[in-house]
Scaffold this active site. Structure first.
Site, short mmCIF file in Angstrom:
data_model
loop_
_atom_site.label_atom_id
_atom_site.label_comp_id
_atom_site.label_asym_id
_atom_site.label_seq_id
_atom_site.Cartn_x
_atom_site.Cartn_y
_atom_site.Cartn_z
N GLU A 4 0.83 -1.19 0.00
CA GLU A 4 0.00 0.00 0.00
C GLU A 4 0.88 1.25 0.00
O GLU A 4 1.78 1.39 0.81
CB GLU A 4 -0.88 0.00 1.26
N ASP A 13 -2.64 0.00 10.79
CA ASP A 13 -3.68 0.87 11.35
C ASP A 13 -5.02 0.53 10.71
O ASP A 13 -5.12 -0.41 9.93
CB ASP A 13 -3.32 2.36 11.14
N ASP A 72 -0.33 -0.86 6.21
CA ASP A 72 0.03 -0.28 7.50
C ASP A 72 -0.75 -0.95 8.63
O ASP A 72 -1.86 -1.44 8.43
CB ASP A 72 -0.28 1.22 7.51
N ASP A 79 -6.82 2.07 8.44
CA ASP A 79 -6.85 2.18 6.98
C ASP A 79 -6.18 0.97 6.34
O ASP A 79 -6.67 0.43 5.35
CB ASP A 79 -6.12 3.44 6.51
#
Ligand code: TSJ
Length: 641
Positions: free
Chosen positions: A428, A507, A505, A509
């Site tokens: 990503e 997180d 990541d 998202d």
């Protein structure tokens, strides 16, 4: 001759006893990961469901206890406790002899099949301890085992009696053995999903679930008097349905066949098969029988009412099933299973019986319900039209131009060509993608950076999905094509990489991106997941640099907490990674690329119900449940080196 061999094999299995189960647990429960762990509960519960099917049990209670054990209670007749061979009470034989079930099992339809139904003795063998309380004949009879071995003395050859009761029933409590299982925390999400499914398949049964492990106890009662019709409504709950669910039932060749279906305004089919209450992830003969007869009867109707003209070709099976949600549940006295995970029903008579019952019953239904018939046929008409348009689009996309994604600068391929050695990382963000390209071992690691949020395939129709540049790139990079309802063009043998690693990541998202990718794979390339090619990289959250000693990566907050307990504050510097983009090439190599040191999780699809729920939760527009799911599962992730 053949008979003798069977006899010998059986007696050897009994002689080996429970020690063999502890030595090779994987052979009996498939795996010692979380999946195998939850399986212990199902294994025990299935016995109580058998008692229900025999007509003697209406309530099953499943409790996840604070100490990590699980208690299963039913209100059946109670496992027989009378003396059996060699002075051992029958109940003790159930828990100490492999395959003891059959002997006392008088229910016509055993739930066991294939990998499933390995028996209560296997659960006992894999438990640190197991406690058994049987209420019958006016007493509560007690027995207890440690690592499979009985620890209570018999009293005059009988189980000790610890009280009087007027009730009957069986109560089994067990704690999975830490020496055997990688993790011993049951997954409430999966257990609940399975219990709910069991309730749908047994409409007269009530299943009471309690999870006492959290701060607030969670208590749920599963009772689904509508049976598989209720299941269909549940599966379709967030979609636009086109008619009331249809329920069909009948019997043929000693096989009871039940089916329920309902069409929705979506581009997908979702047909689930069950045999004796066991979900058949790989489908099988009951589904083949259902699909074949459904296609042929609907084509006949289509000609009869003029939806198809003489010159028109028949609808394909997938045209007709597009938009269909269906549950096919059969009861078979002797089920056989085959396939990779032994979840594919194999009996030819199941195909015949299902086709006969469904063929007869659906004609009875549609003859009286012309509106529903027209609704279903107009779905097929629409699907056929789109299929024809898309067949053209697909030819243009996949056959004519051989896309080279090197040319648009995106895919950084690896040098080796042998797929068994090659890995592709879907990264990503462009900056992380850039670092990954520097950091990788270019001989066998390919990098495919992707940007932004990928299309939500659950909601999109196939032409939109295929128009998406990121998705095109991916399909072409993998090399196997893709499959959707319309024909199956996916060819796993052409896969160019043994491992497909999603690198996002750590997180919310990142979790969202991972989930969208998984949905894409699940819908269009499910074999990638079934065959274990898909992984999720687990980048660390922190790096700690002690004043003295070696630096370390910490992968979650728990690890940080633990580190803080053993290292005084001030004795180390803490660095928090916000995203992959923050790591330099060396760090990226060490934490996510180097097979010696990286951590990643292999993606498994537990069962269709869970997967479709997940998709629903994640793709729906209500954000709070979505977040809850992502966090739940982030904590669940199993590290796989
Ligand atoms: F509750 C439970 F899930 F924990 C559980 C229930 C676990 C196990 C291993 C077994 C049972 C169970 C067994 N519930 N009910 C029975 N029933 C019998 O074993 C039984 C009782 C009576 C007769 C009979 O012919 O009189 C036959 C059977 C098989």
């Amino acid at each position: 001759m053949a008979k003798k061999e069977i006899y010998d094999a059986a007696s050897i299995a009994v002689l080996e006893g429970l020690e063999a189960v502890r030595k090779r647990p994987g052979m009996y429960i498939g795996s010692t990961s979380r999946k195998g762990l939850n399986h212990l509960i199902y294994e025990i519960v299935d016995n109580a469901v058998d008692e229900h099917l025999a007509g003697f049990c209406s309530l099953i209670k499943v409790v996840l206890e604070r100490d990590g054990s699980c208690t299963v209670t039913d209100n059946g007749r109670g496992i027989p406790v009378d003396m059996h061979e060699k002075g051992v009470p029958a109940a003790r034989l159930v828990f100490t002899t492999l395959h003891a079930g059959g002997k006392f099992d008088n229910s016509a339809y055993k739930t066991s099949g294939g990998l499933h139904g390995v028996g209560s003795s296997v659960v006992n063998a894999l438990s640190a301890w197991m406690d058994v309380r049987i209420s019958r004949d006016g007493y509560i009879h007690h027995d207890r085992y440690e690592a499979g071995n009985p620890v209570l003395e018999l009293e005059d050859g009988m189980l000790p009696r610890i009280g009087r009761t007027k009730e009957t029933g069986s109560c089994i409590q067990f704690l999975p053995d830490e020496e055997i299982f990688e993790k011993i925390r049951f997954s409430a999400t999966e257990v609940k999903s399975r219990l709910h499914e069991t309730a749908y398949l047994n409409p007269a049964l009530t299943i009471h679930f309690e999870d006492l492990r959290g701060e607030e106890p969670e208590i749920i009662e599963y009772h689904e008097p509508e049976g598989i019709v209720g299941y269909i409504k549940d599966l379709n709950q967030n979609t636009q349905v086109l008619h009331d669910p249809v329920y069909l039932k009948g019997e043929s060749e000693g096989i009871v066949v039940e089916a329920a279906f309902q069409f929705v305004n979506e581009f997908r089919e979702n047909v689930l098969g069950f045999c004796n209450n066991i979900y058949n992830a790989e489908g099988g003969t009951h589904l083949t029988g259902f699909k074949t007869v459904f296609t042929s009867v609907m084509n006949t109707y289509a000609r009869e009412i003029g939806v198809l003209k003489d010159k028109d070709q028949n609808f394909t099976g997938t045209d007709i099933r597009n938009g269909m949600t269906a549950v096919i549940s059969i009861k078979h006295p002797e089920p056989r299973f085959e396939g990779q995970t032994k979840t594919k029903l194999d009996n030819p008579d199941a195909s015949r019986a299902t086709a006969k019952v469904i063929g007869e019953q659906m004609v009875l239904f549609f003859d009286r319900n012309l509106d529903t018939l027209k609704t279903v046929l107009s779905c097929a008409e629409k699907s056929a039209k789109i299929r024809k348009a898309e067949e053209k689009a697909k030819t243009n996309l996949l056959v004519k131009p051989k896309y080279s994604f090197d040319s648009n600068g995106k895919l950084a391929n690896c040098e080796k060509k042998d797929p068994a050695l090659c890995e592709i990382f879907i990264v990503e963000g462009d900056s992380a993608g850039g670092s990954a390209k520097t950091a990788r071992d270019r001989s066998y690691q390919a990098i495919l950076p992707i940007r932004g949020k990928i299309l939500n395939v659950e909601k999109a129709s196939i032409d939109k999905v295929l128009a998406n540049a990121e998705i095109k790139t991916m399909i072409n990079a993998f090399g196997c094509g893709f499959s959707e309802g319309y024909g199956n063009d996916f060819d796993i043998t052409k896969l160019r990489y043994d491992k497909i690693v999603i690198m996002a990541d750590a997180d919310v998202d990142g979790a969202h991106i991972s989930t969208l990718l998984l949905t894409l794979f699940y819908r269009f390339m499910p074999e990638l997941i079934y065959e274990g090619h898909v992984y999720i990289a687990m980048p660390p959250l922190y790096k700690v640099m002690p004043n003295k000693g070696a630096e370390e990566y910490l992968y979650d907050d728990k690890a940080l907490e633990k580190y803080r307990k053993t290292h005084k504050s001030g004795s180390f510097t803490l660095q928090r990674y916000k995203g992959l983009g923050e790591m330099d090439a060396d760090q990226l190599w060490e934490t996510t690329l180097n097979p010696e040191t990286r951590r990643m999780k292999r993606v498994e699809i537990e069962d269709a119900r869970l997967a479709s729920n997940v998709t629903e939760i994640l793709m729906g527009s209500d954000v709070p449940p979505r977040k809850a799911f992502i966090y739940d599962h982030a904590a669940d992730a199993e590290l796989d080196v």
